[in-house]
Design a protein around this motif. Structure first.
Motif, PDB file in Angstrom:
ATOM      1  N   ASP A   7      14.413 -28.943  48.756  1.00 37.67           N
ATOM      2  CA  ASP A   7      15.683 -28.327  48.365  1.00 37.67           C
ATOM      3  C   ASP A   7      16.811 -29.345  48.389  1.00 37.67           C
ATOM      4  O   ASP A   7      17.748 -29.279  47.589  1.00 37.67           O
ATOM      5  CB  ASP A   7      15.991 -27.078  49.197  1.00 37.67           C
ATOM      6  N   TYR A   8      16.708 -30.356  49.278  1.00 38.61           N
ATOM      7  CA  TYR A   8      17.750 -31.389  49.296  1.00 38.61           C
ATOM      8  C   TYR A   8      17.776 -32.160  47.986  1.00 38.61           C
ATOM      9  O   TYR A   8      18.840 -32.324  47.374  1.00 38.61           O
ATOM     10  CB  TYR A   8      17.545 -32.350  50.470  1.00 38.61           C
ATOM     11  N   GLU A  62       5.252 -30.218  59.667  1.00 39.48           N
ATOM     12  CA  GLU A  62       5.938 -29.014  59.187  1.00 39.48           C
ATOM     13  C   GLU A  62       7.228 -29.348  58.446  1.00 39.48           C
ATOM     14  O   GLU A  62       7.752 -28.521  57.709  1.00 39.48           O
ATOM     15  CB  GLU A  62       6.267 -28.100  60.372  1.00 39.48           C
ATOM     16  N   ARG A  63       7.723 -30.574  58.629  1.00 37.89           N
ATOM     17  CA  ARG A  63       9.047 -30.908  58.124  1.00 37.89           C
ATOM     18  C   ARG A  63       9.076 -32.105  57.179  1.00 37.89           C
ATOM     19  O   ARG A  63      10.104 -32.386  56.571  1.00 37.89           O
ATOM     20  CB  ARG A  63       9.976 -31.183  59.320  1.00 37.89           C
ATOM     21  N   GLU A  95      14.547 -34.116  66.595  1.00 36.91           N
ATOM     22  CA  GLU A  95      14.922 -32.701  66.644  1.00 36.91           C
ATOM     23  C   GLU A  95      13.972 -31.880  67.528  1.00 36.91           C
ATOM     24  O   GLU A  95      14.243 -30.725  67.836  1.00 36.91           O
ATOM     25  CB  GLU A  95      14.959 -32.132  65.233  1.00 36.91           C
ATOM     26  N   VAL A 145      13.528 -36.468  62.183  1.00 40.14           N
ATOM     27  CA  VAL A 145      12.749 -35.244  62.373  1.00 40.14           C
ATOM     28  C   VAL A 145      12.207 -35.148  63.793  1.00 40.14           C
ATOM     29  O   VAL A 145      12.315 -34.110  64.457  1.00 40.14           O
ATOM     30  CB  VAL A 145      11.605 -35.173  61.337  1.00 40.14           C
ATOM     31  N   LYS A 166      17.933 -21.189  47.841  1.00 43.20           N
ATOM     32  CA  LYS A 166      18.670 -22.396  48.224  1.00 43.20           C
ATOM     33  C   LYS A 166      18.933 -23.317  47.033  1.00 43.20           C
ATOM     34  O   LYS A 166      19.429 -24.427  47.214  1.00 43.20           O
ATOM     35  CB  LYS A 166      17.888 -23.169  49.297  1.00 43.20           C
ATOM     36  N   ILE A 190      12.004 -21.313  48.454  1.00 43.52           N
ATOM     37  CA  ILE A 190      13.357 -21.852  48.689  1.00 43.52           C
ATOM     38  C   ILE A 190      14.289 -21.536  47.517  1.00 43.52           C
ATOM     39  O   ILE A 190      15.349 -22.133  47.387  1.00 43.52           O
ATOM     40  CB  ILE A 190      13.305 -23.380  48.919  1.00 43.52           C
ATOM     41  N   ALA A 218       9.428 -28.550  52.290  1.00 44.95           N
ATOM     42  CA  ALA A 218      10.428 -27.641  51.729  1.00 44.95           C
ATOM     43  C   ALA A 218      11.859 -28.122  51.990  1.00 44.95           C
ATOM     44  O   ALA A 218      12.718 -28.063  51.100  1.00 44.95           O
ATOM     45  CB  ALA A 218      10.234 -26.234  52.293  1.00 44.95           C
ATOM     46  N   ASP A 219      12.111 -28.610  53.200  1.00 43.71           N
ATOM     47  CA  ASP A 219      13.449 -29.074  53.549  1.00 43.71           C
ATOM     48  C   ASP A 219      13.867 -30.266  52.682  1.00 43.71           C
ATOM     49  O   ASP A 219      15.022 -30.359  52.250  1.00 43.71           O
ATOM     50  CB  ASP A 219      13.494 -29.469  55.028  1.00 43.71           C
ATOM     51  N   GLU A 220      12.925 -31.157  52.421  1.00 36.80           N
ATOM     52  CA  GLU A 220      13.192 -32.303  51.563  1.00 36.80           C
ATOM     53  C   GLU A 220      13.363 -31.860  50.111  1.00 36.80           C
ATOM     54  O   GLU A 220      14.201 -32.381  49.372  1.00 36.80           O
ATOM     55  CB  GLU A 220      12.056 -33.311  51.663  1.00 36.80           C
ATOM     56  N   ARG A 251      18.118 -39.517  54.576  1.00 34.25           N
ATOM     57  CA  ARG A 251      17.970 -38.629  53.437  1.00 34.25           C
ATOM     58  C   ARG A 251      17.621 -39.460  52.196  1.00 34.25           C
ATOM     59  O   ARG A 251      18.069 -40.591  52.052  1.00 34.25           O
ATOM     60  CB  ARG A 251      19.262 -37.850  53.170  1.00 34.25           C
TER      61      ARG A 251
END
Length: 519
Positions: A98-99, A476-477, A434, A431, A125, A122, A94-96, A176
């Motif tokens: 929306d980016y 998860e990321r 973090e 990732v 976003k 998302i 999901a994080d990737e 990214r």
């Protein structure tokens, strides 16, 4: 290849086939088949639908699904308006997601039904996405309703051949993804050059199985569209889908070596079935030499073609042709072959930027009309990758022998290629770093018999964190294929006098006895 005039626009050849053989098969997908006339009508209706939604030259739409003909329809339709289609990797977290959707600037998003819940999660976003249109594998969806209600729209008068038509997101060294912006002229040049010397025969049928978000899927599909050859598109790259395509008459394909290994492991019936392929092109990761020997023996009538390239050049820039595979020269068989037409190569010392002596190692630079317009929204990254006189700095280390064969032997960019997917270690490191227990981290590729390379992490921690904890954290990321398969723990990672982690030392024990070009 066809002897028709070189097209200027991406939809020209489909229009030609719709006019000259309207009732012949163009595309088969699951239970549906469209003729050239039907498929071209769908493209024109898609263009009309996009135009009615305000899409015009310079705009971007996005497509997010597993393989689906609608992706190709939207791509050609948007291109005919001067707009680009960002084809999104459906494996992204999901994080990737929306980016890349926000970075692309997409105004309309076409999304597969099974992926739509993830987008809805998302949705807040994605302020720039004005409309989301659902696509289903068997049709009877919002996309089909959109086409039915649309008025066909011809190519817009202001469209230029150097308009960006495809944006593909490739993992970036900054952690990214970067959007590789390919123009209509780029894609057409690639189709003509990469498939030069391929002779289209009356019984040919193209098996399009590689994911369309991968340049090996979208660019390969252009072969059938350019030459008026019917294409059989699978939704997934699995044994059942591939077998279905071959049983339906598909006899030319492009796949990654990992798929070939699966076929050989499945048993004699699968091996016999795949013997029906005239051409098996492969690339995106090296073919282990033992696997290649096994394949050549299993399929003595099949023509094998290895390709090397990058998304930034639409896919292929060198080829190892069938006669090289059957030559018995194993040194040549582990090369990436020779340049395709219209491509130039230099081998450059990455420090001095001077050409190295003949036969010596250096960074591979290419110049070709297939070269991307640039990285979407990233002028600095574009300027870093492309010289003022048009040479693309690949980040790959290689050499050229006296007969012009290119050998790709290492990477300047810290990239892992696993199962044909490019994975930048810095993205995975970002990732893992973090995680509250991780104090140091290094990620690199290690040999893997199935995938070529597997992702490995080495970490130093303070507090509690197991291998399973860190892999779960990454999953998860990040997309699953980017996550480490194994994690080693050290009290402190080795560093050089300037403080940089000595990843080479960490990697070395895993590669002893292996050649990175043939593992």
């Amino acid at each position: 290849m066809s002897d028709l005039p070189t097209p200027k626009f991406l939809d020209e050849r489909v229009a030609h086939w719709a006019a000259t053989k309207p009732d012949e098969e163009a595309i088969t997908y699951l239970s549906r088949t469209w003729t050239w006339a039907q498929w071209y009508d769908r493209i024109r209706r898609a263009a009309g639908a996009l135009s009615a939604r305000g899409i015009k030259r310079g705009d971007v739409v996005a497509f997010l699904d597993k393989n689906h003909p609608a992706c190709a329809e939207v791509t050609l339709a948007a291109a005919s308006l001067g707009a680009a289609t960002a084809i999104i990797n459906f494996r992204l977290a999901a994080d990737e997601m929306d980016y890349v959707l926000n970075d692309s600037g997409a105004k309309v998003l076409f999304v597969g039904a099974e992926l739509k819940p993830g987008v809805e999660a998302i949705r807040d976003k994605l302020p720039g996405v004005g409309e989301i249109i659902e696509v289903k594998p068997e049709g009877d969806d919002e996309y089909e309703a959109m086409l039915a209600a649309a008025t066909p729209h011809d190519r817009a008068a202001d469209v230029q051949s150097d308009d960006v038509c495809i944006i593909m997101y490739s993992s970036g060294t900054t952690g990214r993804p970067k959007g590789v912006a390919l123009t209509q002229a780029n894609v057409i040049a690639h189709t003509i050059n990469a498939f030069d010397s391929w002779v289209a025969e009356p019984d040919d049928k193209n098996l399009v199985a590689m994911p369309l978000f991968h340049v090996g899927g979208t660019s390969y599909m252009q072969y059938g569209l350019h030459n008026g050859i019917p294409s059989y598109m699978t939704r997934d790259v699995d044994g059942v889908a591939l077998a279905g395509g071959i049983l339906a008459g598909a006899n030319r394909t492009f796949l990654v070596p990992a798929v070939l290994a699966k076929v050989l492991d499945t048993g004699p019936e699968a091996v016999q079935l795949f013997g029906g392929l005239k051409t098996y092109a492969y690339g995106a990761s090296p073919m282990p030499l033992p696997l290649l020997r096994q394949a050549l023996q299993a399929w003595p009538e099949t023509e094998f073609i290895q390709v090397y390239g990058l998304t930034e050049v639409c896919g292929v820039v060198t080829r190892l042709m069938p006669e090289d595979h059957r030559s018995g020269d194993e040194e040549r068989m582990v090369s990436a072959g020779k340049l395709i037409p219209q491509a130039e190569v230099r081998v450059v010392d990455p420090d001095t930027l001077e050409d190295v002596p003949a036969g010596s190692q250096g960074e591979l630079w290419f110049r070709t009309p297939q070269l991307m317009k640039g990285y979407h929204n990233k002028p600095d990254a574009t300027a870093e990758a492309i010289t003022a006189d048009g040479w693309f700095r690949t980040g790959d280390i290689g050499r050229i022998d006296s007969q012009g064969y290119v050998f790709v032997e290492d990477r300047l960019k810290d990239m892992i290629i696993s199962g044909g997917e490019n994975i930048y270690s810095i993205e995975v490191e970002r990732v893992l770093a973090e995680h509250p227990a991780v104090t140091e981290v290094a990620v690199f590729g290690v040999p893997d018999e199935k995938w070529g390379e597997a992702v490995k992490a080495v970490v130093a921690v303070e507090g509690e964190a197991s291998e399973a904890d860190l892999i779960a954290w990454a999953r998860e990321r990040l997309a699953a294929y980017k996550c480490p398969k194994t994690v080693d723990f050290m009290e402190a990672l080795p560093r050089n006098p300037t403080g940089k982690i000595m990843k080479k030392d960490l990697r070395k024990p895993h590669w002893e006895g292996h050649d990175r070009a043939t593992v």
